[in-house]
Motif scaffolding. Structure first.
Motif, short mmCIF file in Angstrom:
data_model
loop_
_atom_site.label_atom_id
_atom_site.label_comp_id
_atom_site.label_asym_id
_atom_site.label_seq_id
_atom_site.Cartn_x
_atom_site.Cartn_y
_atom_site.Cartn_z
N ALA A 88 0.83 -1.21 0.00
CA ALA A 88 0.00 0.00 0.00
C ALA A 88 0.86 1.25 0.00
CB ALA A 88 -0.93 -0.02 1.21
N ARG A 89 1.94 1.23 0.76
CA ARG A 89 2.83 2.39 0.82
C ARG A 89 3.60 2.59 -0.49
NH1 ARG A 89 3.33 0.35 6.20
NH2 ARG A 89 5.17 -0.90 5.66
N ASP A 90 3.88 1.49 -1.19
CA ASP A 90 4.70 1.56 -2.41
C ASP A 90 3.92 1.94 -3.66
OD1 ASP A 90 6.87 0.80 -0.88
OD2 ASP A 90 6.76 -1.32 -1.45
N LEU A 91 2.60 1.76 -3.64
CA LEU A 91 1.81 1.97 -4.85
C LEU A 91 1.77 3.43 -5.27
CD1 LEU A 91 -1.24 -0.34 -4.04
CD2 LEU A 91 0.51 -0.74 -5.79
N PRO A 92 1.68 3.70 -6.57
CA PRO A 92 1.53 5.08 -7.02
C PRO A 92 0.25 5.68 -6.47
CG PRO A 92 1.21 3.53 -8.84
CD PRO A 92 1.74 2.75 -7.70
N PRO A 93 0.24 6.94 -6.06
CA PRO A 93 -0.89 7.50 -5.29
C PRO A 93 -2.18 7.66 -6.06
CG PRO A 93 0.74 9.19 -5.81
CD PRO A 93 1.35 7.90 -6.21
N LYS A 94 -2.15 7.78 -7.36
CA LYS A 94 -3.37 8.09 -8.10
C LYS A 94 -4.15 6.87 -8.56
CE LYS A 94 -1.74 12.58 -9.74
NZ LYS A 94 -1.52 13.46 -10.93
N VAL A 95 -3.63 5.68 -8.25
CA VAL A 95 -4.30 4.46 -8.66
C VAL A 95 -4.85 3.74 -7.42
CG1 VAL A 95 -4.09 2.28 -9.92
CG2 VAL A 95 -2.69 4.24 -10.58
N ALA A 96 -6.15 3.47 -7.42
CA ALA A 96 -6.75 2.62 -6.39
C ALA A 96 -6.61 1.17 -6.86
CB ALA A 96 -8.21 2.98 -6.18
N VAL A 97 -6.11 0.31 -5.98
CA VAL A 97 -5.81 -1.07 -6.35
C VAL A 97 -6.56 -2.03 -5.43
CG1 VAL A 97 -3.99 -2.76 -6.78
CG2 VAL A 97 -3.52 -0.32 -7.11
N LEU A 98 -7.22 -3.00 -6.04
CA LEU A 98 -7.88 -4.07 -5.28
C LEU A 98 -6.99 -5.30 -5.31
CD1 LEU A 98 -11.54 -3.57 -6.50
CD2 LEU A 98 -10.67 -3.14 -4.20
N VAL A 99 -6.58 -5.76 -4.13
CA VAL A 99 -5.61 -6.85 -3.99
C VAL A 99 -6.25 -7.98 -3.20
CG1 VAL A 99 -3.38 -7.52 -3.03
CG2 VAL A 99 -3.65 -5.28 -4.11
N GLY A 100 -6.13 -9.20 -3.71
CA GLY A 100 -6.64 -10.37 -3.00
C GLY A 100 -5.69 -10.81 -1.91
N ALA A 101 -6.21 -10.91 -0.68
CA ALA A 101 -5.37 -11.31 0.46
C ALA A 101 -6.27 -11.88 1.54
CB ALA A 101 -4.59 -10.11 1.00
N VAL A 102 -5.68 -12.67 2.44
CA VAL A 102 -6.45 -13.15 3.59
C VAL A 102 -6.43 -12.08 4.67
CG1 VAL A 102 -5.96 -15.55 3.06
CG2 VAL A 102 -4.46 -14.31 4.63
N HIS A 103 -7.49 -12.06 5.47
CA HIS A 103 -7.62 -11.06 6.53
C HIS A 103 -8.06 -11.76 7.80
CE1 HIS A 103 -8.08 -7.10 8.25
NE2 HIS A 103 -9.33 -7.37 8.62
N PRO A 104 -7.43 -11.47 8.94
CA PRO A 104 -7.82 -12.14 10.19
C PRO A 104 -9.26 -11.83 10.59
CG PRO A 104 -5.66 -11.09 10.39
CD PRO A 104 -6.24 -10.62 9.10
N ASN A 105 -9.91 -12.82 11.18
CA ASN A 105 -11.25 -12.66 11.73
C ASN A 105 -11.12 -12.51 13.24
OD1 ASN A 105 -13.90 -12.81 12.55
ND2 ASN A 105 -14.14 -14.99 12.08
N PRO A 106 -11.19 -11.28 13.77
CA PRO A 106 -10.94 -11.08 15.21
C PRO A 106 -12.04 -11.65 16.10
CG PRO A 106 -11.69 -9.04 14.17
CD PRO A 106 -11.49 -10.03 13.06
N LEU A 107 -13.20 -11.97 15.53
CA LEU A 107 -14.32 -12.44 16.33
C LEU A 107 -14.48 -13.96 16.28
CD1 LEU A 107 -16.96 -9.71 15.40
CD2 LEU A 107 -15.40 -9.76 17.37
N CYS A 108 -13.50 -14.67 15.74
CA CYS A 108 -13.69 -16.11 15.53
C CYS A 108 -13.91 -16.84 16.86
CB CYS A 108 -12.50 -16.70 14.78
SG CYS A 108 -10.92 -16.61 15.65
N ALA A 109 -13.28 -16.38 17.93
CA ALA A 109 -13.44 -17.05 19.21
C ALA A 109 -14.87 -16.89 19.74
CB ALA A 109 -12.45 -16.50 20.23
N GLN A 110 -15.48 -15.74 19.44
CA GLN A 110 -16.83 -15.49 19.93
C GLN A 110 -17.90 -16.12 19.04
OE1 GLN A 110 -14.26 -13.29 19.88
NE2 GLN A 110 -14.85 -11.34 20.83
N ASP A 111 -17.71 -16.02 17.70
CA ASP A 111 -18.77 -16.48 16.80
C ASP A 111 -18.57 -17.92 16.32
OD1 ASP A 111 -16.82 -16.35 14.80
OD2 ASP A 111 -17.55 -14.46 13.98
#
Length: 591
Positions: A88-111
């Protein structure tokens, strides 16, 4: 029938702006976070040079798909988060980029959910702006996403320069009951996005290739665009990852369901589209040609699968055992197309039972392909085995044991070459043989990759005939008829005993392949297959061979998947089991 859903009034009143959107059709390597991030960064820099406002990349483009049990490693997950923030820091500023990545689920213990989401990150202005979670998680065939991920619960959308953009991930597209006749899941994410009034829907995918799948994708996308009155952009991963091949073929369709853009098949590519705010639609762009027919499509898939498997595993050279038969001829041709003739070694291993033409045909193939070769006769090795085993075997007559020894001698020699020279050994068995066990463990099944393990025998012939009719396009100086004519016309034989023919053990391949397709891919009962015109005794024999050969398939190298039902990740049959398929005749049917 739902029909077209009108957009809410507030959406119409917004002042829309024109926007240039691009799809970066990437070939990631699983786990190569730095390399994959660099590919995304290079695409974003190209986008900035071309005044692209929004750049789409495939599903899990940062870590590659499918990462499988790498997702159980906390260090891997942390490295993804760190790499994503740096990207995100390295990308050119005028382009919005959609990147596929895994993201932690902070509520997994509760739900009670899984600890991760399969997500898309919106990167802009040096930061991770938003995460969008995949809502439909496939668990059929090669997919097992519920093992790792919690499904997203709400529609995903964001606004960019006045344009309201709906975000979906791969399977989210594949649940429209009007197109399929039923729903696999409770929710239809495309319908949900239409209901909240998006201007355009995007889908970031890692959709594995199977024969004819692109036609289904394009038909489905066209239907969805017409039904919900919105343009759709579909960004697909390309490349080979283990047994799976991803064909790319990213596309764009306008509100009328017409195809307005298509990226190349089986190669990384760049697809650029313009959104016209006055028409609230995509402007027609470039349409890369699709493969001319299924045989060409299969060829491109196999070449890509072999190339990526070799290179991503660190191999630069391939070795193939050449028998003078059609299967090894096709595999050698695929290897040459994948890595080039200078990186392929063909090995001939004649026995006393090898016909003269098995050697001359193999040598003709070597010449046509322009590859190096070696001849290693195995008669002395066969005699050595006979002498060593004679005290134990005594007067037992020769049988399949000695035939298997020949195959295992050849497999041992090929594995020795692979070990010593560092070449990737490609096994040459086809799907018909793998299905019925007409192959030898630790012999012709040896190898690091089974290149044609999902290609039925008759399709092997079709591919070779297509190559000879002008399909061969790799390099210059090759004759058009790359597969020697005698290889195409002679009767198939393993040549493990005098005058042996495949038909000694199996039905003719046209019959066998039709039975196997009905049994394995269409899931037809034995009664249905017999009713289609096949002899009952042959059908029962084939079914019995398929069931009894599971232990062999379990020990086979990974095989490239090109059909809906391959003997690989998605095939999960028990070995030790006693259920046997039988015809429900009057004598066995329970009233």
């Amino acid at each position: 029938m739902l029909g077209t859903i009108p957009l809410p009034l507030y959406t119409v009143r917004r002042k829309l702006r024109d926007m240039k959107i691009a799809i970066a059709q990437l070939n990631p390597t699983i786990g190569d976070l730095a390399g994959n991030a660099q590919r995304i960064l290079q695409a974003a820099q190209q986008g900035a040079d071309r005044q692209v406002r929004l750049l789409l990349t495939p599903e899990l483009s940062l870590c590659g798909y499918p990462p499988r049990d790498l997702l159980l490693n906390p260090g891997f997950i942390q490295a993804i988060q760190t790499t994503l923030a740096q990207l995100a820091r390295d990308l050119p500023p005028k382009v919005a980029v959609l990147v596929g990545a895994v993201h932690p689920n902070p509520l997994c213990a509760q739900d009670g959910g899984k600890p991760l989401f399969n997500s898309i990150a919106l990167l802009q202005d040096g930061e991770i702006q938003q995460h969008f979670h995949k809502r439909l998680l496939p668990t059929y065939d090669v997919f097992d996403e519920a093992r790792y991920f919690t499904p997203g619960q709400t529609p995903n959308c964001f606004e960019l320069d006045g344009l309201r953009i709906g975000v979906t991930i791969c399977e989210d597209l594949w649940n429209d009951e009007e197109f399929w006749g039923q729903r696999r899941y409770l929710h239809n994410p495309i319908q949900d996005l239409a209901a909240i009034g998006v201007d355009i829907t995007i889908n970031l995918s890692a959709s594995p290739y199977t024969v004819g799948k692109q036609k289904i994708r394009e038909a489905m996308l066209g239907h969805l665009a017409r039904r919900y009155d919105q343009p759709l952009l579909y960004a697909n991963q390309v490349g080979g990852n283990d047994d799976l091949i991803f064909d790319g073929s990213s596309v764009a369709v306008n509100r009328q369901g017409k195809l307005v853009g298509r990226a190349a098949a089986f190669a990384p590519d760049w697809l650029e589209l313009e959104f016209d705010p006055t028409q609230r639609d995509l402007v027609p762009g470039i349409l890369a040609p699709a493969p001319e027919h299924e045989t060409a499509e299969i060829w491109q898939a196999l070449v890509l699968g072999v190339r990526d498997y070799a290179l991503k595993c660190g191999f630069r050279n391939i070795v193939v055992g050449l028998s003078g038969g059609i299967d090894s001829a096709l595999v050698a041709a695929i290897a040459v197309a994948a890595l080039g003739p200078d990186h392929v070694l063909g090995v001939l291993m004649p026995s006393p039972y090898s016909s003269e033409h098995s050697v001359t045909d193999a040598l003709a193939l070597v010449k046509n392909l322009g590859i190096a070769h070696q001849i290693l006769p195995i008669a002395d090795l066969m005699q050595g085995f006979d002498r060593t085993l004679a005290p134990l075997f005594g007067d037992c007559p020769p049988d399949i044991t000695e035939e298997n020894i020949q195959s295992r001698i050849r497999g041992t020699l090929l594995m020795a070459i692979s070990n010593k020279l560092g070449h990737l050994l490609l096994s040459t068995g086809n799907k018909s043989e793998m299905a019925v066990g007409y192959c030898t463990l630790y012999g012709d099944m040896d190898g690091g990759l089974a290149a044609i393990a999902d290609v039925p025998k008759m399709q092997v012939y079709a591919l070779c005939q297509w190559l000879n009719q002008g399909g061969w396009h790799t390099g210059e100086g090759h004759p058009q008829a790359v597969i020697p004519e005698n290889i195409l016309t002679k009767a198939p034989s393993a040549e493990l005993r005098p005058n042996q023919m495949d038909t000694d053990s199996l039905p003719p391949y046209p019959i066998l392949d039709d039975i196997l397709a009905r049994l394995i891919e269409a899931h037809q009962s034995l009664e249905e297959i017999v009713a289609a015109g096949h002899e009952a005794a042959i059908v029962e024999k084939v079914a019995r061979l398929v069931d009894r050969s599971e232990f062999k398939r379990r020990q086979a190298p990974p095989g490239l998947k090109i059909t809906d039902r391959a003997f690989g990740t998605g095939w999960r049959m028990p070995i030790a089991q006693r259920w046997q398929r039988t015809r429900q005749t009057s004598a066995t049917r329970v009233s």
